[in-house]
Design a protein around this motif. Structure first.
Motif, PDB file in Angstrom:
ATOM      1  N   ASP A   1      -5.755  -4.076   1.034  1.00  0.00           N
ATOM      2  CA  ASP A   1      -5.605  -3.147   2.159  1.00  0.00           C
ATOM      3  C   ASP A   1      -5.549  -3.830   3.523  1.00  0.00           C
TER       4      ASP A   1
ATOM      5  N   ARG B   1       0.833  -1.205   0.000  1.00  0.00           N
ATOM      6  CA  ARG B   1       0.000   0.000   0.000  1.00  0.00           C
ATOM      7  C   ARG B   1       0.872   1.262   0.000  1.00  0.00           C
TER       8      ARG B   1
ATOM      9  N   HIS C   1      -3.842  -1.252  -8.014  1.00  0.00           N
ATOM     10  CA  HIS C   1      -4.636  -1.692  -6.867  1.00  0.00           C
ATOM     11  C   HIS C   1      -3.739  -2.493  -5.933  1.00  0.00           C
TER      12      HIS C   1
HETATM   13 MG    MG Z   1      -9.326  -0.565  -1.681  1.00  0.00          MG
END
Ligand code: MG
Ligand code: IDP
Length: 233
Positions: free
Chosen positions: A203, A170, A200
């Protein structure tokens, strides 16, 4: 060889993956679809190993690629083992990233960081697959536009493995909002608009499990990376 195989697979992927993710079908079609690419990658790895073996025939440490069909009970599940060096995350190059020629750069960043690529394929998602992928956002006003765009062209699906892979992935991507992303992050370097933020990343461990199970129903390649002793202390 890789390119030709990818294109062939790409042309047929929509019908394959639609079946694979319909309510009644098993993921067999998607599995054979992506195995085609996996097999090609393994073939390429085999050629590389053969070249290496030829260049250094005295080396007793030459390793050969192991077919993923030979998975053992010791292998982690497709979504890895969160909290260990076998943590896994789903990273995807979205249709805008593919169109803009950023696949190689995004792969290179994770590779150079030291993470291990255990799954890789190109898929043209159906709208249904996009909706499944972003199911947690279904109540958001931008959901229809997001899923329509996500299914507008091929994406590159990846499974990366390594310590803290989900959180670090991330951070490498940057913020959801590209304008808030720091230079040096993927989104901060290559994107401007929220709906065109090119990549993408899972998360959370729960997100990674959902996404990796969905995008890699056939499993990934549980290979040993020989340089890991130079990545991890
Ligand atoms: Mg997301
Ligand atoms: P993420 O991709 O950083 O995890 P999410 O909140 O999961 O961000 O949203 C998924 C994607 O939806 C984002 O990457 C972005 O492309 C798009 N998106 C998020 N929020 C908005 C919004 O407010 N308007 C339009 N698109 C959005």
């Amino acid at each position: 060889m890789f390119t030709r195989t990818t294109l062939r697979t790409f042309r047929t992927s929509r019908s394959h993956v639609t079946r694979a993710f319909s309510a009644s079908a098993t993921p067999i079609a998607a599995a054979s679809n992506s195995r085609l690419i996996n097999a090609t990658l393994f073939a390429a790895a085999g050629v590389a190993a053969a070249v290496l073996a030829g260049a250094s025939s005295s080396s007793a440490s030459t390793t050969t690629a192991r077919c993923d069909a030979a998975a053992t009970a010791a292998d982690p599940p497709v979504y890895g083992r969160p909290g260990t060096n076998q943590e896994r995350t789903f990273i995807a190059v979205k249709p805008d990233g593919v169109q803009r020629g950023l696949i190689g750069d995004i792969i290179a960043r994770f590779e150079k960081r030291g993470y291990k690529l255990v799954g890789l394929k190109m898929v043209w998602p159906t709208l249904h697959m996009a909706e499944e992928h972003y199911a947690d956002l279904r109540k958001k006003p931008f959901y229809p536009g997001l899923t329509k765009f996500f299914s507008s062209g091929p994406i590159v699906c990846m499974c990366w493995e390594g310590k803290d892979a989900i959180k670090q992935g991330r951070q490498m991507l940057g913020e959801t909002q590209p304008l808030a992303s720091k230079p040096g992050s993927i989104r901060g370097d290559y994107s401007i608009d929220l709906g065109r933020n090119i990549c993408h990343g899972s998360d959370s461990p729960e997100g990674a499990e959902h996404e990796l199970t969905m995008w890699f129903p056939e499993g990934v390649s549980n290979w040993a990376k020989t340089v890991d002793s130079h990545v991890y202390e």
